[in-house]
Write an enzyme that holds these catalytic residues in place. Structure first.
Site, PDB file in Angstrom:
ATOM      1  N   ASN A  11       0.892  -1.143  -0.101  1.00 10.34           N
ATOM      2  CA  ASN A  11      -0.058  -0.001  -0.131  1.00 10.34           C
ATOM      3  C   ASN A  11       0.848   1.084   0.043  1.00 10.34           C
ATOM      4  O   ASN A  11       1.680   1.646   1.092  1.00 10.34           O
ATOM      5  CB  ASN A  11      -0.937  -0.149   1.343  1.00 10.34           C
ATOM      6  CG  ASN A  11      -1.656   1.306   1.397  1.00 10.34           C
ATOM      7  OD1 ASN A  11      -2.076   2.096   0.391  1.00 10.34           O
ATOM      8  ND2 ASN A  11      -2.279   1.357   2.502  1.00 10.34           N
ATOM      9  N   TRP A  12       0.886   1.768  -1.151  1.00  9.73           N
ATOM     10  CA  TRP A  12       1.813   2.964  -1.066  1.00  9.73           C
ATOM     11  C   TRP A  12       1.251   4.139  -0.425  1.00  9.73           C
ATOM     12  O   TRP A  12       1.972   5.233  -0.470  1.00  9.73           O
ATOM     13  CB  TRP A  12       2.138   3.354  -2.776  1.00  9.73           C
ATOM     14  CG  TRP A  12       2.755   2.210  -3.587  1.00  9.73           C
ATOM     15  CD1 TRP A  12       3.343   0.863  -3.122  1.00  9.73           C
ATOM     16  CD2 TRP A  12       3.127   2.175  -4.926  1.00  9.73           C
ATOM     17  NE1 TRP A  12       3.659   0.184  -4.133  1.00  9.73           N
ATOM     18  CE2 TRP A  12       3.793   0.926  -4.963  1.00  9.73           C
ATOM     19  CE3 TRP A  12       3.024   3.008  -6.035  1.00  9.73           C
ATOM     20  CZ2 TRP A  12       4.006   0.649  -6.475  1.00  9.73           C
ATOM     21  CZ3 TRP A  12       3.689   2.803  -7.229  1.00  9.73           C
ATOM     22  CH2 TRP A  12       3.952   1.579  -7.440  1.00  9.73           C
ATOM     23  N   LYS A  13       0.167   4.314  -0.187  1.00  7.14           N
ATOM     24  CA  LYS A  13      -0.505   5.574   0.383  1.00  7.14           C
ATOM     25  C   LYS A  13      -0.242   6.843  -0.608  1.00  7.14           C
ATOM     26  O   LYS A  13      -0.382   6.506  -1.630  1.00  7.14           O
ATOM     27  CB  LYS A  13      -0.016   5.568   1.924  1.00  7.14           C
ATOM     28  CG  LYS A  13      -0.066   4.281   2.840  1.00  7.14           C
ATOM     29  CD  LYS A  13       0.132   4.596   4.212  1.00  7.14           C
ATOM     30  CE  LYS A  13      -0.095   3.274   4.785  1.00  7.14           C
ATOM     31  NZ  LYS A  13       0.017   3.164   6.153  1.00  7.14           N
ATOM     32  N   HIS A 101      -9.250   1.472   5.217  1.00 10.03           N
ATOM     33  CA  HIS A 101      -7.986   1.513   5.888  1.00 10.03           C
ATOM     34  C   HIS A 101      -8.205   2.660   6.912  1.00 10.03           C
ATOM     35  O   HIS A 101      -9.044   3.409   7.045  1.00 10.03           O
ATOM     36  CB  HIS A 101      -6.992   2.147   5.017  1.00 10.03           C
ATOM     37  CG  HIS A 101      -5.745   1.999   5.307  1.00 10.03           C
ATOM     38  ND1 HIS A 101      -5.277   2.853   6.241  1.00 10.03           N
ATOM     39  CD2 HIS A 101      -4.662   1.031   5.254  1.00 10.03           C
ATOM     40  CE1 HIS A 101      -3.967   2.785   6.557  1.00 10.03           C
ATOM     41  NE2 HIS A 101      -3.487   1.838   5.990  1.00 10.03           N
ATOM     42  N   GLU A 103      -6.504   4.935   8.132  1.00  6.61           N
ATOM     43  CA  GLU A 103      -6.592   6.362   7.703  1.00  6.61           C
ATOM     44  C   GLU A 103      -7.651   6.874   7.040  1.00  6.61           C
ATOM     45  O   GLU A 103      -7.833   8.041   7.296  1.00  6.61           O
ATOM     46  CB  GLU A 103      -5.075   6.754   6.734  1.00  6.61           C
ATOM     47  CG  GLU A 103      -4.084   6.283   7.465  1.00  6.61           C
ATOM     48  CD  GLU A 103      -2.791   5.677   6.882  1.00  6.61           C
ATOM     49  OE1 GLU A 103      -2.647   5.516   5.625  1.00  6.61           O
ATOM     50  OE2 GLU A 103      -1.829   5.059   7.569  1.00  6.61           O
ATOM     51  N   GLU A 173      -5.150  -4.720  10.875  1.00  3.78           N
ATOM     52  CA  GLU A 173      -3.756  -3.630  11.009  1.00  3.78           C
ATOM     53  C   GLU A 173      -4.164  -2.894  12.438  1.00  3.78           C
ATOM     54  O   GLU A 173      -5.048  -2.022  12.510  1.00  3.78           O
ATOM     55  CB  GLU A 173      -3.980  -2.561   9.972  1.00  3.78           C
ATOM     56  CG  GLU A 173      -3.864  -3.193   8.672  1.00  3.78           C
ATOM     57  CD  GLU A 173      -3.340  -2.172   7.580  1.00  3.78           C
ATOM     58  OE1 GLU A 173      -1.960  -2.468   7.089  1.00  3.78           O
ATOM     59  OE2 GLU A 173      -3.725  -1.072   7.498  1.00  3.78           O
ATOM     60  N   GLY A 179       2.791   2.553  10.836  1.00  4.00           N
ATOM     61  CA  GLY A 179       3.942   3.609  10.424  1.00  4.00           C
ATOM     62  C   GLY A 179       4.815   4.011  11.728  1.00  4.00           C
ATOM     63  O   GLY A 179       5.247   5.093  11.884  1.00  4.00           O
ATOM     64  N   SER A 219       3.868  -2.051  10.253  1.00  6.01           N
ATOM     65  CA  SER A 219       5.329  -1.952  10.380  1.00  6.01           C
ATOM     66  C   SER A 219       6.022  -3.328  10.128  1.00  6.01           C
ATOM     67  O   SER A 219       6.903  -3.781  10.660  1.00  6.01           O
ATOM     68  CB  SER A 219       5.639  -1.721  11.829  1.00  6.01           C
ATOM     69  OG  SER A 219       5.300  -0.199  12.196  1.00  6.01           O
ATOM     70  N   GLY A 240       2.973  -0.881   4.310  1.00  2.00           N
ATOM     71  CA  GLY A 240       2.827   0.339   3.950  1.00  2.00           C
ATOM     72  C   GLY A 240       4.271   0.902   3.502  1.00  2.00           C
ATOM     73  O   GLY A 240       5.025   0.698   2.741  1.00  2.00           O
ATOM     74  N   GLY A 241       5.013   1.377   4.603  1.00  2.18           N
ATOM     75  CA  GLY A 241       6.520   2.140   4.423  1.00  2.18           C
ATOM     76  C   GLY A 241       7.298   1.180   3.613  1.00  2.18           C
ATOM     77  O   GLY A 241       8.072   1.525   2.677  1.00  2.18           O
TER      78      GLY A 241
HETATM   79  O1  LIG Z   1      -1.688  -0.416   4.752  1.00  2.91           O
HETATM   80  C1  LIG Z   1      -0.590  -0.474   5.386  1.00  2.91           C
HETATM   81  C2  LIG Z   1      -0.630  -0.357   6.594  1.00  2.91           C
HETATM   82  O2  LIG Z   1      -0.903   1.016   7.025  1.00  2.91           O
HETATM   83  C3  LIG Z   1       0.782  -0.352   7.292  1.00  2.91           C
HETATM   84  O3  LIG Z   1       1.826   0.642   7.294  1.00  2.91           O
HETATM   85  P1  LIG Z   1       3.362   0.674   7.750  1.00  2.91           P
HETATM   86  O4  LIG Z   1       3.792  -0.765   7.134  1.00  2.91           O
HETATM   87  O5  LIG Z   1       3.834   1.554   7.266  1.00  2.91           O
HETATM   88  O6  LIG Z   1       3.110   0.650   9.269  1.00  2.91           O
END
Ligand SMILES: O=C[C@H](O)COP(=O)(O)O
Length: 258
Positions: A11-13, A101, A103, A173, A179, A219, A240-241
């Site tokens: 998930n690149w956000k 999600h 967010e 999650e 994050g 994470s 994510g990150g």
């Molecule tokens: O969609 C992915 C999640 O929100 C995890 O994000 P993260 O891997 O940066 O903690």
């Protein structure tokens, strides 16, 4: 050992423009082997503005990487400024779309009712929803993570028939681990993912529940993915990150080697 194929989704956000997306997917395609694709389903979830470029690359080079969007409208068309419909995503041959999600729930006030409407919209257009659920820190501290998360599963899947639900992906999650570098322990992940499968069995029967993939997210990195994937009810990760670094994401896909 389940016969569910693990799904590693990046998930690149709100990161990587369409040119960066092309470079990133090319790096992934170059690194991933046929063996990787046999063992694990790999997907990227770029911003909407990247999807056409990713589609062109995937189709042109016949890549095995799947792609999808990070959100969709609950509506199919009409006066909804700024929204993107499931029909539009289907036209771009998206395979997946994340729904709810944390967010989106936090910054766009998406309720379980809205998530449920979006899950239905995804299925109307042949997209596979990745329904995101998980508790915040206060809920975790109070020890209510299972009840909280199962209520989100119930809400998101309300009135979804078994024939559709068997393809859904649930991403657990814990919000406090997103994050933050604060990864849930493998036991934390299994506690809730196991409870989710139990609830899916109550809703749809064990056979359907055993087909549904449940991801962990929060994470995830190459260094912690193997222990999480060793849990019986964890069938992949929503990353994510770490998904923004192609080499790291490939190492996550190769979790068995870590
Ligand atoms: O969609 C992915 C999640 O929100 C995890 O994000 P993260 O891997 O940066 O903690």
């Amino acid at each position: 050992m389940s016969d569910r194929t693990p799904l590693m989704a990046g998930n690149w956000k709100m990161n990587l423009n369409h040119l960066e997306a092309i470079a990133h997917v090319q790096k992934l395609a170059f690194a991933l082997t046929g063996k990787d694709h046999e063992a694990v389903e790999v997907a990227v979830l770029p911003p909407f503005t990247d999807l056409r470029s990713v589609q062109t690359l995937v189709e042109g080079d016949k890549l095995k990487i799947k792609y999808g969007a990070q959100d969709l409208s609950a509506h199919d068309s009409g006066a909804y400024t700024g929204e993107v419909s499931g029909a539009m995503l289907a036209k771009l041959k998206c395979a997946y779309v994340t729904v709810g999600h944390s967010e989106r729930r936090q910054y766009h006030a998406e309720t379980d009712e809205v998530c449920n409407a979006k899950v239905k919209a995804a299925y109307r257009h042949g997209l596979t929803p990745i329904l995101c659920v998980g508790e915040g820190l206060e809920v975790r501290k109070a020890g209510n993570q299972v009840a909280h998360t199962l209520a989100q599963v119930d809400g998101g899947l309300k009135d979804i028939p078994a024939e559709q639900a068997e393809s859904v992906v649930i991403a657990y999650e814990p919000v406090w681990a997103i994050g933050t570098g604060e990864v849930a322990t493998p036991e934390d992940a299994q506690e809730v993912c196991g409870a989710i499968r139990g609830r899916l069995a109550e809703l749809y029967g064990q056979e359907v529940a055993d087909k549904i993939r449940i991801q962990y997210g929060g994470s995830v990195k190459a260094g912690n993915v193997a222990a999480i994937m060793a849990q019986p009810d964890v069938d992949g990760a929503l990353v994510g990150g770490a998904a923004l670094d192609a080499d790291e994401f490939v190492r996550i896909v190769r979790f068995r080697d870590q």
